[in-house]
Write an enzyme that holds these catalytic residues in place. Structure first.
Site, PDB file in Angstrom:
ATOM      1  N   HIS A  81       0.872  -1.206   0.000  1.00 52.79           N
ATOM      2  CA  HIS A  81       0.000   0.000   0.000  1.00 52.79           C
ATOM      3  C   HIS A  81       0.892   1.234   0.000  1.00 52.79           C
ATOM      4  O   HIS A  81       1.500   1.571   1.013  1.00 52.79           O
ATOM      5  CB  HIS A  81      -0.906   0.022   1.237  1.00 52.79           C
ATOM      6  CG  HIS A  81      -1.873   1.168   1.238  1.00 52.79           C
ATOM      7  ND1 HIS A  81      -3.244   0.995   1.351  1.00 52.79           N
ATOM      8  CD2 HIS A  81      -1.694   2.506   1.123  1.00 52.79           C
ATOM      9  CE1 HIS A  81      -3.838   2.166   1.319  1.00 52.79           C
ATOM     10  NE2 HIS A  81      -2.924   3.111   1.189  1.00 52.79           N
ATOM     11  N   HIS A 136       1.629   5.391  -1.696  1.00 51.64           N
ATOM     12  CA  HIS A 136       1.326   6.581  -2.506  1.00 51.64           C
ATOM     13  C   HIS A 136       2.642   7.191  -2.978  1.00 51.64           C
ATOM     14  O   HIS A 136       3.503   7.505  -2.151  1.00 51.64           O
ATOM     15  CB  HIS A 136       0.579   7.630  -1.681  1.00 51.64           C
ATOM     16  CG  HIS A 136      -0.700   7.114  -1.095  1.00 51.64           C
ATOM     17  ND1 HIS A 136      -1.928   7.271  -1.709  1.00 51.64           N
ATOM     18  CD2 HIS A 136      -0.941   6.420   0.045  1.00 51.64           C
ATOM     19  CE1 HIS A 136      -2.867   6.708  -0.965  1.00 51.64           C
ATOM     20  NE2 HIS A 136      -2.296   6.174   0.106  1.00 51.64           N
ATOM     21  N   LYS A 182      -9.170  -0.211  -6.115  1.00 50.35           N
ATOM     22  CA  LYS A 182      -9.224   0.431  -4.797  1.00 50.35           C
ATOM     23  C   LYS A 182     -10.565   1.118  -4.580  1.00 50.35           C
ATOM     24  O   LYS A 182     -11.016   1.903  -5.418  1.00 50.35           O
ATOM     25  CB  LYS A 182      -8.101   1.472  -4.685  1.00 50.35           C
ATOM     26  CG  LYS A 182      -8.073   2.251  -3.366  1.00 50.35           C
ATOM     27  CD  LYS A 182      -7.634   1.382  -2.205  1.00 50.35           C
ATOM     28  CE  LYS A 182      -7.811   2.078  -0.859  1.00 50.35           C
ATOM     29  NZ  LYS A 182      -6.783   3.034  -0.536  1.00 50.35           N
ATOM     30  N   HIS A 195     -10.442   1.205   1.590  1.00 50.67           N
ATOM     31  CA  HIS A 195     -10.250   2.190   2.664  1.00 50.67           C
ATOM     32  C   HIS A 195     -11.482   2.065   3.547  1.00 50.67           C
ATOM     33  O   HIS A 195     -12.553   2.555   3.205  1.00 50.67           O
ATOM     34  CB  HIS A 195     -10.103   3.609   2.107  1.00 50.67           C
ATOM     35  CG  HIS A 195      -9.814   4.613   3.184  1.00 50.67           C
ATOM     36  ND1 HIS A 195      -8.598   5.237   3.327  1.00 50.67           N
ATOM     37  CD2 HIS A 195     -10.571   5.059   4.216  1.00 50.67           C
ATOM     38  CE1 HIS A 195      -8.622   6.027   4.382  1.00 50.67           C
ATOM     39  NE2 HIS A 195      -9.808   5.949   4.943  1.00 50.67           N
ATOM     40  N   HIS A 210      -4.579  -0.659   5.690  1.00 50.42           N
ATOM     41  CA  HIS A 210      -4.111   0.121   6.855  1.00 50.42           C
ATOM     42  C   HIS A 210      -5.058   0.024   8.053  1.00 50.42           C
ATOM     43  O   HIS A 210      -5.613   1.021   8.502  1.00 50.42           O
ATOM     44  CB  HIS A 210      -3.851   1.583   6.489  1.00 50.42           C
ATOM     45  CG  HIS A 210      -4.873   2.251   5.605  1.00 50.42           C
ATOM     46  ND1 HIS A 210      -6.215   2.228   5.844  1.00 50.42           N
ATOM     47  CD2 HIS A 210      -4.716   2.972   4.480  1.00 50.42           C
ATOM     48  CE1 HIS A 210      -6.831   2.903   4.898  1.00 50.42           C
ATOM     49  NE2 HIS A 210      -5.962   3.363   4.060  1.00 50.42           N
ATOM     50  N   ASP A 264       1.484   2.607   3.518  1.00 48.78           N
ATOM     51  CA  ASP A 264       0.654   3.802   3.341  1.00 48.78           C
ATOM     52  C   ASP A 264       1.506   5.066   3.425  1.00 48.78           C
ATOM     53  O   ASP A 264       1.029   6.108   3.880  1.00 48.78           O
ATOM     54  CB  ASP A 264      -0.498   3.847   4.352  1.00 48.78           C
ATOM     55  CG  ASP A 264      -1.580   4.856   3.945  1.00 48.78           C
ATOM     56  OD1 ASP A 264      -1.610   5.259   2.772  1.00 48.78           O
ATOM     57  OD2 ASP A 264      -2.375   5.243   4.823  1.00 48.78           O
TER      58      ASP A 264
HETATM   59  C1  NCD Z   1      -3.513   9.077   1.992  1.00 49.05           C
HETATM   60  C2  NCD Z   1      -3.018  10.111   0.992  1.00 49.05           C
HETATM   61  O1  NCD Z   1      -2.447  11.127   1.418  1.00 49.05           O
HETATM   62  O2  NCD Z   1      -3.154   9.912  -0.224  1.00 49.05           O
HETATM   63  N1  NCD Z   1      -3.601   9.693   3.274  1.00 49.05           N
HETATM   64  C3  NCD Z   1      -3.585   9.044   4.470  1.00 49.05           C
HETATM   65  O3  NCD Z   1      -3.787   9.696   5.492  1.00 49.05           O
HETATM   66  N2  NCD Z   1      -3.341   7.775   4.563  1.00 49.05           N
HETATM   67  C4  NCD Z   1      -4.803   8.509   1.557  1.00 49.05           C
HETATM   68  C5  NCD Z   1      -5.194   7.274   2.300  1.00 49.05           C
HETATM   69  O4  NCD Z   1      -4.604   6.193   2.116  1.00 49.05           O
HETATM   70  O5  NCD Z   1      -6.114   7.358   3.102  1.00 49.05           O
HETATM   71 ZN    ZN Z   2      -3.211   5.108   1.545  1.00 45.91          ZN
END
Ligand code: NCD
Ligand code: ZN
Length: 345
Positions: A12, A14, A98, A135, A173, A246
């Protein structure tokens, strides 16, 4: 002391896009063999063509000698087409879909407003064996922010799993003992990712001596009892809990603001932090399976064949990293880190 084990993957992650992507991708590629790339760009990654183009941009941003493989995902919307799902079986680069409840977190405005709008899509995913990554938070403002995961499990996830008895699901998460219990009690087609920050911190970390915007993420940190249950799950040896950082970088100003956004940037020290908590629990022997085996096993992908080595040594993390034109403040900024990634072989 040193620890050598199979190269892990991040289930997971970003990495954003453009100059931000360029700045952060090496922090993951230095360590992880693969990562599930979250599709919450602006605009989101909704079609296979979007996902393949994004994948090319990620690969172009990698250091020249990197073998890192991005595993792409589609962002489920009310308008996702069944035909796209059917095409996924011929698109090995895109491995999952997702589901963000609309409004649940950063860049989730395009998310699903009502699961009934995607019923046919979920049927197609179930038929094709495509995992749904969730999520898991309800969005109603009347629900206490600390109860949103629990309420999601009870009112949305449980009925969803019943309606789709063979759909593969990853609850992303997870942050609560209710989530741990639910996954444990579930079938093998249900798994969960656990972040390093939810293993290391409870909600006090949001308010230590003042408000701590860099400790704000969604789902938000919970009470200590929940953290302890997450740690138990991570070190339990159950194949249905595996690593997902995450890591979610944001420009410093977007976090340090009157309305700071959600997301912690952990990629530069992710495996090091997992090692820290597993060591604290005397469970370093369980780290390899959690980080490197259970994820690929669940996704039906081969485990990595290379290895990494972590050294037990103290070093200081920089206060910030470049993030395009901006700066990003990592988790543990300026603090001592107790493990260091040494080499890959
Ligand atoms: C994530 C993001 O910034 O893209 N933020 C987070 O708090 N985890 C999005 C997500 O996974 O919820
Ligand atoms: Zn995330």
């Amino acid at each position: 002391m040193q620890l050598t084990f199979t190269r892990p993957d991040d289930w997971h992650l970003h990495v954003r896009d453009g100059a931000g992507l360029q700045s952060v991708i090496s922090a993951t590629a230095r360590c992880f063999g693969r990562a599930i790339i979250m599709p919450n760009l602006k605009p989101p990654v909704v079609t296979i063509a979007d996902a393949l183009a994004y994948r090319e941009r990620i690969i172009a941003a990698l250091p020249a000698d990197s073998a890192f493989q991005p595993l792409m995902t589609l962002y489920l919307t009310d308008n996702t087409r069944i035909a796209d799902i059917e095409q996924l079986s011929q698109t090995p680069e895109v491995v999952a879909v997702k589901y963000y409840p609309a409004g649940a977190t950063t860049n989730s405005d395009a998310g699903v407003t009502d699961l009934r709008n995607v019923w046919g899509v979920l049927e197609a995913m179930q038929d094709a064996g495509i995992p749904l990554l969730i999520h898991g938070e309800v969005t109603a403002s009347s629900v206490d922010v600390f109860d949103r995961e629990y309420m999601f499990i009870r009112h949305i996830l449980d009925p969803l799993l019943e309606a789709f008895p063979t759909l593969k699901v990853v609850l992303e998460h997870i942050t609560t003992s209710e989530a741990v219990d639910f996954v444990r009690a579930g079938e093998d087609r249900l798994a969960a990712t656990i972040t390093a920050h939810h293993l290391l911190m409870n909600r006090n970390a949001l308010f230590t001596g003042g408000i701590r915007p860099h400790h704000y993420c969604l789902p938000v940190l919970k009470r200590e009892i929940h953290r302890e249950t997450l740690v138990d799950a991570a070190i339990s040896g159950s194949p249905r809990f595996f690593l997902g950082t995450d890591s979610a970088p944001h420009p410093r100003q977007a976090k340090e603001s009157a309305c700071g956004c959600a997301g912690m940037y952990s990629a530069p020290i992710a495996i090091e932090l997992y090692a820290e908590i597993f060591e604290q629990m005397n469970a370093l022997d369980k780290l390899e399976a959690f980080a490197s085996f259970y994820g690929p096993d669940f996704y039906g992908l081969p485990r990595n064949s290379e290895q990494i080595t972590l050294q037990k040594t103290d070093w200081t993390l920089p206060e910030s990293f470049n993030f395009g034109e901006d700066q990003v403040i990592p988790l543990r900024a300026g603090k001592t880190i107790h493990w260091q990634l040494e080499s890959a072989s």
